[in-house]
Structure formats: C-alpha cells, structure tokens
Write an enzyme that holds these catalytic residues in place. Structure first.
Site, mmCIF file in Angstrom:
data_model
loop_
_atom_site.group_PDB
_atom_site.id
_atom_site.type_symbol
_atom_site.label_atom_id
_atom_site.label_comp_id
_atom_site.label_asym_id
_atom_site.label_seq_id
_atom_site.Cartn_x
_atom_site.Cartn_y
_atom_site.Cartn_z
ATOM 1 N N GLY A 13 3.233 4.258 -0.420
ATOM 2 C CA GLY A 13 4.445 3.694 -0.755
ATOM 3 C C GLY A 13 4.316 2.541 -1.837
ATOM 4 C CE1 TYR A 42 13.580 0.298 8.111
ATOM 5 C CE2 TYR A 42 14.453 -1.734 9.102
ATOM 6 C CZ TYR A 42 13.645 -0.786 8.298
ATOM 7 O OH TYR A 42 12.507 -1.657 7.576
ATOM 8 C CD GLU A 64 12.683 0.944 -6.529
ATOM 9 O OE1 GLU A 64 12.757 2.154 -6.032
ATOM 10 O OE2 GLU A 64 12.470 0.608 -7.799
ATOM 11 C CG ASP A 87 7.377 13.534 1.620
ATOM 12 O OD1 ASP A 87 7.260 12.826 2.658
ATOM 13 O OD2 ASP A 87 8.295 14.175 1.159
HETATM 14 P P1 NDP Z 1 10.950 0.114 -1.513
HETATM 15 O O1 NDP Z 1 12.270 1.089 -1.379
HETATM 16 O O2 NDP Z 1 10.971 -0.662 -2.743
HETATM 17 O O3 NDP Z 1 9.664 1.070 -1.297
HETATM 18 C C1 NDP Z 1 9.424 2.059 -0.603
HETATM 19 C C2 NDP Z 1 8.105 2.613 -0.656
HETATM 20 O O4 NDP Z 1 8.031 3.726 0.111
HETATM 21 C C3 NDP Z 1 8.144 3.341 -2.186
HETATM 22 O O5 NDP Z 1 6.891 3.240 -2.813
HETATM 23 C C4 NDP Z 1 8.311 4.978 -1.496
HETATM 24 O O6 NDP Z 1 7.626 5.662 -2.731
HETATM 25 C C5 NDP Z 1 7.876 4.771 -0.486
HETATM 26 N N1 NDP Z 1 8.254 5.855 0.234
HETATM 27 C C6 NDP Z 1 9.476 6.326 0.947
HETATM 28 N N2 NDP Z 1 9.582 7.426 1.492
HETATM 29 C C7 NDP Z 1 8.244 7.978 1.413
HETATM 30 C C8 NDP Z 1 7.659 9.361 1.679
HETATM 31 N N3 NDP Z 1 8.323 10.378 2.432
HETATM 32 N N4 NDP Z 1 6.332 9.594 1.228
HETATM 33 C C9 NDP Z 1 5.685 8.808 0.657
HETATM 34 N N5 NDP Z 1 6.103 7.548 0.145
HETATM 35 C C10 NDP Z 1 7.298 7.171 0.376
HETATM 36 O O7 NDP Z 1 11.082 -0.644 -0.312
HETATM 37 P P2 NDP Z 1 10.491 -1.919 0.531
HETATM 38 O O8 NDP Z 1 8.940 -2.219 -0.444
HETATM 39 O O9 NDP Z 1 10.829 -3.095 0.866
HETATM 40 O O10 NDP Z 1 9.721 -1.118 1.702
HETATM 41 C C11 NDP Z 1 8.277 -1.169 2.034
HETATM 42 C C12 NDP Z 1 8.351 -1.207 3.423
HETATM 43 O O11 NDP Z 1 8.647 -2.602 4.057
HETATM 44 C C13 NDP Z 1 9.204 -0.239 4.214
HETATM 45 O O12 NDP Z 1 8.371 0.228 5.563
HETATM 46 C C14 NDP Z 1 10.307 -0.727 5.060
HETATM 47 O O13 NDP Z 1 10.777 -0.665 5.883
HETATM 48 C C15 NDP Z 1 9.585 -2.333 4.934
HETATM 49 N N6 NDP Z 1 10.353 -3.298 5.169
HETATM 50 C C16 NDP Z 1 11.087 -3.872 4.219
HETATM 51 C C17 NDP Z 1 11.812 -5.059 4.224
HETATM 52 C C18 NDP Z 1 12.947 -5.234 3.092
HETATM 53 O O14 NDP Z 1 13.688 -6.236 3.482
HETATM 54 N N7 NDP Z 1 12.820 -5.154 1.855
HETATM 55 C C19 NDP Z 1 11.765 -5.821 5.471
HETATM 56 C C20 NDP Z 1 11.056 -5.470 6.309
HETATM 57 C C21 NDP Z 1 10.433 -4.445 6.188
HETATM 58 P P3 NDP Z 1 8.296 6.966 -3.330
HETATM 59 O O15 NDP Z 1 9.795 6.903 -3.226
HETATM 60 O O16 NDP Z 1 7.790 7.127 -4.721
HETATM 61 O O17 NDP Z 1 7.824 8.280 -2.380
HETATM 62 C C1 8X3 Z 2 14.157 -4.872 6.721
HETATM 63 C C2 8X3 Z 2 14.711 -6.078 7.229
HETATM 64 O O1 8X3 Z 2 16.876 -6.841 8.627
HETATM 65 O O2 8X3 Z 2 17.298 -5.310 6.891
HETATM 66 O O3 8X3 Z 2 13.021 -3.997 7.753
HETATM 67 O O4 8X3 Z 2 16.323 -4.548 8.878
HETATM 68 S S1 8X3 Z 2 16.246 -5.783 8.030
#
Ligand code: NDP
Ligand code: 8X3
Length: 247
Positions: free
Chosen positions: A8, A147, A183, A58
């Site tokens: 990701g 989630y 995002e 993926d």
């Molecule tokens: P973004 O949406 O900015 O990034 C998500 C990344 O995951 C992208 O690079 C996307 O790449 C990749 N991804 C999603 N689905 C797939 C798939 N099926 N196969 C391969 N890659 C995939 O979000 P974040 O950076 O915020 O999220 C990253 C992690 O952090 C996640 O696990 C999220 O749950 C976690 N998180 C986020 C928080 C927040 O508030 N933002 C808080 C707590 C945890 P692409 O679409 O190119 O495949």
């Molecule tokens: C992302 C944080 O609080 O939106 O994991 O679930 S929250």
C-alpha cells in the site's frame, strides 16, 4: 543494503513510509495496485539517491501475492500497511461488498503477504514486521463494525505472530494510529470528498509522515529492544470516542 517491503505504498502512510525508509538507507520494494503511482514513487526515491523496486498486485489475491513475492531473496523489514475502511453505517444497512473488501484486504491480504515474507525471515534468522492496526482494533465504534472487526483481527494476529516468530528472532511491531489524514476517508466515503473533509474539521490530524517517523524510530532500535504496540493519535484526540474540535 537492507531491504524493506511496504504494501500500500501508492498513498498515505505507506507512501510516506517508503520515502522515509529510503532516506534511512533501505532499498525499497513498494507495492500497490496503481502502477502509475508506484512508478512516480520509484522516480522520486531514485531522484533522491535511493533504491526502489515496484510490484503491482492486489493483496486480496493469494496467487498474485505469491507470484510477486516468492522471487524476492531477502526482506529485512516488512510493513503490512495496505488496507481500507469502506462505508460507515449501521450493521443492518451495510453493503456486504464493502465488508468483503475490508476483510479480504485488511485481514486475509495481510496474512497472505505475511505467510510468504515470514517464511523468508525465519530462513534468514532475522527480520522485523510492522502491522498497521488502528485504535479501531481495540475500540469498536458505532457504524464501524466490520472495519473494527478487521483491525481487532490485526491486533490479535500481531500478538500471536509475535509469539510464533519469537524463537526465530523476528520482531513484530503493531502501529495503531488514530486519525491520520490520507486518502483513507475519501475511500471510506466512496469518493465523497466533502464527507471525508468533515472527519478532520477543527482537528489537526496526524499525517503519513508522522506514522513513518514512528516506524523509522522503532526500526532502528538495538537488536535486544522491540516496540510491541504503539498507539499514536493527534493531540486533539483521546480515543475513538473523544475528539476535541476547535470551532
Ligand atoms: P490510503 O487510502 O491513503 O492508502 C491505502 C493504501 O492501501 C493505498 O496505497 C492502496 O493502494 C493500498 N491498498 C488498498 N487496498 C489494496 C489492495 N487490495 N491491494 C493492494 N494494496 C491495497 O490510506 P492510509 O494510508 O490511511 O491507510 C493505510 C493503513 O493505515 C490501512 O491499513 C488503514 O486501515 C490504516 N489506518 C489508517 C488510519 C487513518 O486515519 N488514515 C488510522 C489507523 C489505521 P492501491 O489503491 O494503489 O492498491
Ligand atoms: C482509522 C482510525 O478511528 O477512523 O483506523 O477507525 S478510525
């Protein structure tokens, strides 16, 4: 040169971590589904003097994961970051396609990647795995059943795999952020940017760089020291239920 694999890496936390670990001297393998973004990241890292390889797949497909990752010889550090939230509604109104996407990506995708990479680390006798969990992994909230369940799974898997990999000398660190502006919310609201912006109204959220900073710190600790679990939140947030917004 130490090798880091980040899932990701096309956006948010993963992209920031790839850039940060490249600056720390790691050769980066950046993965995701969006090839153009991976290529842009590769160019950015290499323009700064770093090393980057990209793999477009993926994580929901075990076959794609195996095909992409089996040929890699050495992985010193893995960041299991790819993930998403899809939808925010009560359980009786949820879209089961969203549920499948979250469980298949956040739980099964993380497991498929870990299966391949952990076996390589065990054979090598060292390694460090970072799992990106969430405060949703211990604090279930209204509208977030699936989630939260997926991140509870990441929390359980992180603890159990730490025990499984202990004797092999492999560290497992779970990073559990609160609100990070990436995002994430645009994806959660299926492209509705106004709804996504409301999540961060009156708050200075964390950034991908903040999370990358924590990962880079935990990755450089001495061999005898591990961070098991790190919870990171904006100073204006005290948990999933408590946010102090400025008017
Ligand atoms: P973004 O949406 O900015 O990034 C998500 C990344 O995951 C992208 O690079 C996307 O790449 C990749 N991804 C999603 N689905 C797939 C798939 N099926 N196969 C391969 N890659 C995939 O979000 P974040 O950076 O915020 O999220 C990253 C992690 O952090 C996640 O696990 C999220 O749950 C976690 N998180 C986020 C928080 C927040 O508030 N933002 C808080 C707590 C945890 P692409 O679409 O190119 O495949
Ligand atoms: C992302 C944080 O609080 O939106 O994991 O679930 S929250």
């Amino acid at each position: 040169m130490k090798q880091a694999l980040i899932t990701g890496a096309t956006s948010g936390i993963g992209r920031a971590t790839a850039l940060r670990l490249a600056r720390e001297g790691y050769a980066i393998t950046a993965t995701g589904r969006r090839a153009e973004r991976l290529e842009a990241l590769r160019r950015e890292i290499e323009a700064a003097g770093g090393h980057c390889t990209t793999l477009c797949f993926d994580v929901r497909s075990e076959e794609e994961v195996r095909r992409a990752l089996e040929p890699i010889e050495t992985i010193d550090l893995l960041v299991n970051n790819a993930g998403l939230a899809a939808g925010l509604e009560h359980i009786d109104c949820g879209d089961t396609r969203d549920w499948d996407a979250m469980i298949d990506t956040n739980v099964k995708g993380l497991l498929y990647v870990t299966r391949v990479v952990s076996a390589k680390m065990v054979a090598a006798g060292h390694g460090h795995i970072f799992n990106i969990g969430s405060i949703a992994g211990t604090e279930p909230y209204e509208n977030g059943a699936v989630y939260c369940a997926s991140k509870h799974a990441v929390h359980a898997i992180s603890q159990a795999m730490r025990a499984d990999l202990l004797a092999a000398g492999i560290k497992v660190t779970e990073i559990r952020p609160g609100m990070v502006e990436t995002e994430f919310s645009v994806v959660r609201f299926h492209g509705d940017r106004a709804a996504a912006d409301r999540v961060y109204e009156g708050v200075e959220p964390l950034t991908g760089d903040d999370i990358a900073e924590a990962i880079a710190w935990a990755a450089q600790l001495p061999a005898h020291m591990n961070v098991n679990d790190m919870v990171l939140m904006p100073a204006q947030q005290a948990g999933a239920y408590y946010t102090c917004r400025k008017k």
